[in-house]
Design a protein around this motif. Structure first.
Motif, PDB file in Angstrom:
ATOM      1  N   CYS A  13       1.027  -1.021   0.177  1.00 40.81           N
ATOM      2  CA  CYS A  13       0.209  -0.075  -0.077  1.00 40.81           C
ATOM      3  C   CYS A  13       0.765   1.066   0.021  1.00 40.81           C
ATOM      4  O   CYS A  13       0.644   2.390  -0.663  1.00 40.81           O
ATOM      5  CB  CYS A  13      -0.994  -0.030   1.045  1.00 40.81           C
ATOM      6  SG  CYS A  13      -2.384  -1.138   1.100  1.00 40.81           S
ATOM      7  N   ARG A  14       1.902   1.080   0.835  1.00 42.38           N
ATOM      8  CA  ARG A  14       2.935   2.502   0.766  1.00 42.38           C
ATOM      9  C   ARG A  14       3.178   2.604  -0.665  1.00 42.38           C
ATOM     10  O   ARG A  14       3.323   3.806  -0.995  1.00 42.38           O
ATOM     11  CB  ARG A  14       4.000   2.211   1.645  1.00 42.38           C
ATOM     12  CG  ARG A  14       5.030   3.432   1.853  1.00 42.38           C
ATOM     13  CD  ARG A  14       6.086   2.729   2.792  1.00 42.38           C
ATOM     14  NE  ARG A  14       5.401   2.603   4.076  1.00 42.38           N
ATOM     15  CZ  ARG A  14       5.927   3.141   5.406  1.00 42.38           C
ATOM     16  NH1 ARG A  14       7.035   3.596   5.218  1.00 42.38           N
ATOM     17  NH2 ARG A  14       5.413   2.858   6.511  1.00 42.38           N
ATOM     18  N   VAL A  48       0.583   4.108  -2.658  1.00 44.97           N
ATOM     19  CA  VAL A  48       0.282   5.500  -2.665  1.00 44.97           C
ATOM     20  C   VAL A  48       1.239   6.438  -3.245  1.00 44.97           C
ATOM     21  O   VAL A  48       0.955   7.375  -4.026  1.00 44.97           O
ATOM     22  CB  VAL A  48       0.219   5.685  -1.155  1.00 44.97           C
ATOM     23  CG1 VAL A  48       0.377   7.360  -0.631  1.00 44.97           C
ATOM     24  CG2 VAL A  48      -1.064   5.281  -0.365  1.00 44.97           C
ATOM     25  N   HIS A  80      -3.113  -3.344  -8.025  1.00 40.83           N
ATOM     26  CA  HIS A  80      -3.250  -3.414  -6.512  1.00 40.83           C
ATOM     27  C   HIS A  80      -4.597  -2.482  -6.339  1.00 40.83           C
ATOM     28  O   HIS A  80      -5.228  -2.918  -5.233  1.00 40.83           O
ATOM     29  CB  HIS A  80      -1.909  -2.263  -6.018  1.00 40.83           C
ATOM     30  CG  HIS A  80      -2.177  -2.233  -4.587  1.00 40.83           C
ATOM     31  ND1 HIS A  80      -1.661  -2.958  -3.783  1.00 40.83           N
ATOM     32  CD2 HIS A  80      -2.603  -1.068  -3.988  1.00 40.83           C
ATOM     33  CE1 HIS A  80      -1.743  -2.475  -2.415  1.00 40.83           C
ATOM     34  NE2 HIS A  80      -2.642  -1.393  -2.675  1.00 40.83           N
ATOM     35  N   CYS A  91      -7.509  -3.211  -3.500  1.00 43.77           N
ATOM     36  CA  CYS A  91      -7.122  -2.622  -2.162  1.00 43.77           C
ATOM     37  C   CYS A  91      -8.358  -1.316  -2.257  1.00 43.77           C
ATOM     38  O   CYS A  91      -7.812  -0.452  -2.927  1.00 43.77           O
ATOM     39  CB  CYS A  91      -5.649  -2.176  -1.900  1.00 43.77           C
ATOM     40  SG  CYS A  91      -5.716  -1.448  -0.275  1.00 43.77           S
ATOM     41  N   ARG A  92      -9.315  -1.650  -1.592  1.00 41.89           N
ATOM     42  CA  ARG A  92     -10.204  -0.493  -1.553  1.00 41.89           C
ATOM     43  C   ARG A  92      -9.679   0.866  -0.843  1.00 41.89           C
ATOM     44  O   ARG A  92     -10.114   1.895  -1.136  1.00 41.89           O
ATOM     45  CB  ARG A  92     -11.525  -0.883  -1.042  1.00 41.89           C
ATOM     46  CG  ARG A  92     -11.811  -0.815   0.447  1.00 41.89           C
ATOM     47  CD  ARG A  92     -12.937  -1.041   0.826  1.00 41.89           C
ATOM     48  NE  ARG A  92     -13.133  -1.926   1.814  1.00 41.89           N
ATOM     49  CZ  ARG A  92     -14.130  -2.173   2.787  1.00 41.89           C
ATOM     50  NH1 ARG A  92     -15.164  -1.506   2.456  1.00 41.89           N
ATOM     51  NH2 ARG A  92     -14.030  -3.072   3.622  1.00 41.89           N
ATOM     52  N   TRP A  93      -8.853   0.786   0.110  1.00 44.48           N
ATOM     53  CA  TRP A  93      -8.351   1.660   0.914  1.00 44.48           C
ATOM     54  C   TRP A  93      -7.381   2.714  -0.159  1.00 44.48           C
ATOM     55  O   TRP A  93      -7.571   3.824   0.054  1.00 44.48           O
ATOM     56  CB  TRP A  93      -7.599   1.266   2.006  1.00 44.48           C
ATOM     57  CG  TRP A  93      -8.437   0.513   2.920  1.00 44.48           C
ATOM     58  CD1 TRP A  93      -8.324  -0.869   3.168  1.00 44.48           C
ATOM     59  CD2 TRP A  93      -9.549   1.038   3.821  1.00 44.48           C
ATOM     60  NE1 TRP A  93      -9.441  -1.421   3.837  1.00 44.48           N
ATOM     61  CE2 TRP A  93     -10.100  -0.133   4.406  1.00 44.48           C
ATOM     62  CE3 TRP A  93     -10.089   2.097   3.799  1.00 44.48           C
ATOM     63  CZ2 TRP A  93     -11.167  -0.067   5.057  1.00 44.48           C
ATOM     64  CZ3 TRP A  93     -11.038   2.211   4.655  1.00 44.48           C
ATOM     65  CH2 TRP A  93     -11.779   0.997   5.296  1.00 44.48           C
ATOM     66  N   CYS A  94      -6.646   2.050  -0.794  1.00 45.71           N
ATOM     67  CA  CYS A  94      -6.004   2.829  -1.795  1.00 45.71           C
ATOM     68  C   CYS A  94      -6.605   3.484  -2.954  1.00 45.71           C
ATOM     69  O   CYS A  94      -6.384   4.435  -3.320  1.00 45.71           O
ATOM     70  CB  CYS A  94      -4.758   1.740  -2.494  1.00 45.71           C
ATOM     71  SG  CYS A  94      -3.542   1.489  -1.214  1.00 45.71           S
ATOM     72  N   ARG A  95      -7.767   2.808  -3.260  1.00 44.23           N
ATOM     73  CA  ARG A  95      -8.575   3.016  -4.421  1.00 44.23           C
ATOM     74  C   ARG A  95      -9.287   4.679  -3.617  1.00 44.23           C
ATOM     75  O   ARG A  95      -9.441   5.465  -4.384  1.00 44.23           O
ATOM     76  CB  ARG A  95      -9.814   2.361  -4.558  1.00 44.23           C
ATOM     77  CG  ARG A  95      -9.271   1.487  -5.523  1.00 44.23           C
ATOM     78  CD  ARG A  95     -10.466   0.781  -6.309  1.00 44.23           C
ATOM     79  NE  ARG A  95     -11.590   0.102  -5.361  1.00 44.23           N
ATOM     80  CZ  ARG A  95     -11.623  -1.104  -4.661  1.00 44.23           C
ATOM     81  NH1 ARG A  95     -10.643  -1.947  -5.114  1.00 44.23           N
ATOM     82  NH2 ARG A  95     -12.351  -1.489  -4.042  1.00 44.23           N
ATOM     83  N   ARG A  96      -9.497   4.526  -2.298  1.00 43.68           N
ATOM     84  CA  ARG A  96     -10.288   5.561  -1.621  1.00 43.68           C
ATOM     85  C   ARG A  96      -9.258   6.854  -1.323  1.00 43.68           C
ATOM     86  O   ARG A  96      -9.441   7.966  -1.743  1.00 43.68           O
ATOM     87  CB  ARG A  96     -10.750   5.310  -0.096  1.00 43.68           C
ATOM     88  CG  ARG A  96     -11.987   4.560  -0.215  1.00 43.68           C
ATOM     89  CD  ARG A  96     -12.563   4.120   1.140  1.00 43.68           C
ATOM     90  NE  ARG A  96     -13.379   3.605   1.402  1.00 43.68           N
ATOM     91  CZ  ARG A  96     -14.199   3.058   2.499  1.00 43.68           C
ATOM     92  NH1 ARG A  96     -13.598   3.262   3.327  1.00 43.68           N
ATOM     93  NH2 ARG A  96     -15.373   2.407   2.022  1.00 43.68           N
ATOM     94  N   TYR A  97      -7.874   6.485  -1.212  1.00 38.16           N
ATOM     95  CA  TYR A  97      -7.033   7.546  -1.110  1.00 38.16           C
ATOM     96  C   TYR A  97      -6.702   8.122  -2.556  1.00 38.16           C
ATOM     97  O   TYR A  97      -6.557   9.438  -2.530  1.00 38.16           O
ATOM     98  CB  TYR A  97      -5.604   6.697  -0.766  1.00 38.16           C
ATOM     99  CG  TYR A  97      -4.494   7.661  -0.580  1.00 38.16           C
ATOM    100  CD1 TYR A  97      -4.345   8.590   0.340  1.00 38.16           C
ATOM    101  CD2 TYR A  97      -3.377   7.869  -1.554  1.00 38.16           C
ATOM    102  CE1 TYR A  97      -3.317   9.670   0.505  1.00 38.16           C
ATOM    103  CE2 TYR A  97      -2.412   8.764  -1.424  1.00 38.16           C
ATOM    104  CZ  TYR A  97      -2.452   9.427  -0.420  1.00 38.16           C
ATOM    105  OH  TYR A  97      -1.535  10.656  -0.416  1.00 38.16           O
ATOM    106  N   GLN A 118      -9.210  10.678  -3.011  1.00 36.06           N
ATOM    107  CA  GLN A 118      -9.035  11.736  -2.384  1.00 36.06           C
ATOM    108  C   GLN A 118      -7.893  12.657  -2.891  1.00 36.06           C
ATOM    109  O   GLN A 118      -8.153  13.994  -2.861  1.00 36.06           O
ATOM    110  CB  GLN A 118      -8.724  11.480  -0.694  1.00 36.06           C
ATOM    111  CG  GLN A 118      -9.684  10.724   0.098  1.00 36.06           C
ATOM    112  CD  GLN A 118      -9.395  10.322   1.328  1.00 36.06           C
ATOM    113  OE1 GLN A 118      -8.339  10.373   1.686  1.00 36.06           O
ATOM    114  NE2 GLN A 118     -10.276   9.773   2.012  1.00 36.06           N
TER     115      GLN A 118
END
Length: 109
Positions: A24-25, A28, A50, A54-60, A63
């Motif tokens: 994830c790092r 990003v 990725h 990974c939904r968290w990276c999609r959200r990031y 943003q």
């Protein structure tokens, strides 16, 4: 002989896909880089894979895009956000100036 060749191909595929998998790092970091310049095809592919997982990276990423679009909005739109009559009176400016000066003196002591 074909049995021996198949594990080599499987190993090659695993190592190639393993090189594409990102933390994830790293994802990003690549999303930020992709806003400034184009990525190499391998980086784009790894990031794409990725982001599919990974939904968290999609959200990031969403943003990041929102912040970028908002910061690039024309200054005219930002000026219209406030009413033209929303200005401080001279008395309010003086009070604000006095309080800021007092706070600065307190910090210096």
């Amino acid at each position: 002989m074909p049995k021996r060749g198949l594990p080599i191909v499987k190993h090659w595929i695993r190592s190639w896909v393993g090189n594409l998998s990102l933390s994830c790092r790293r994802a990003v970091h690549l999303q930020s880089e992709a806003m400034d310049h184009s990525l190499a095809w391998r980086q784009r592919l790894g990031l794409w894979l990725h982001l599919r997982l990974c939904r968290w990276c999609r959200r990031y990423g969403a943003q990041l895009r929102f912040i970028r679009e908002t910061s690039r909005a024309p200054a005219k739109a930002n000026r219209n956000a406030f009413a033209p009559h929303a200005r401080l009176s001279p008395e309010a400016r003086e009070r604000l100036h006095r309080r800021l000066t007092e706070a600065q003196k307190a910090d210096d002591q």
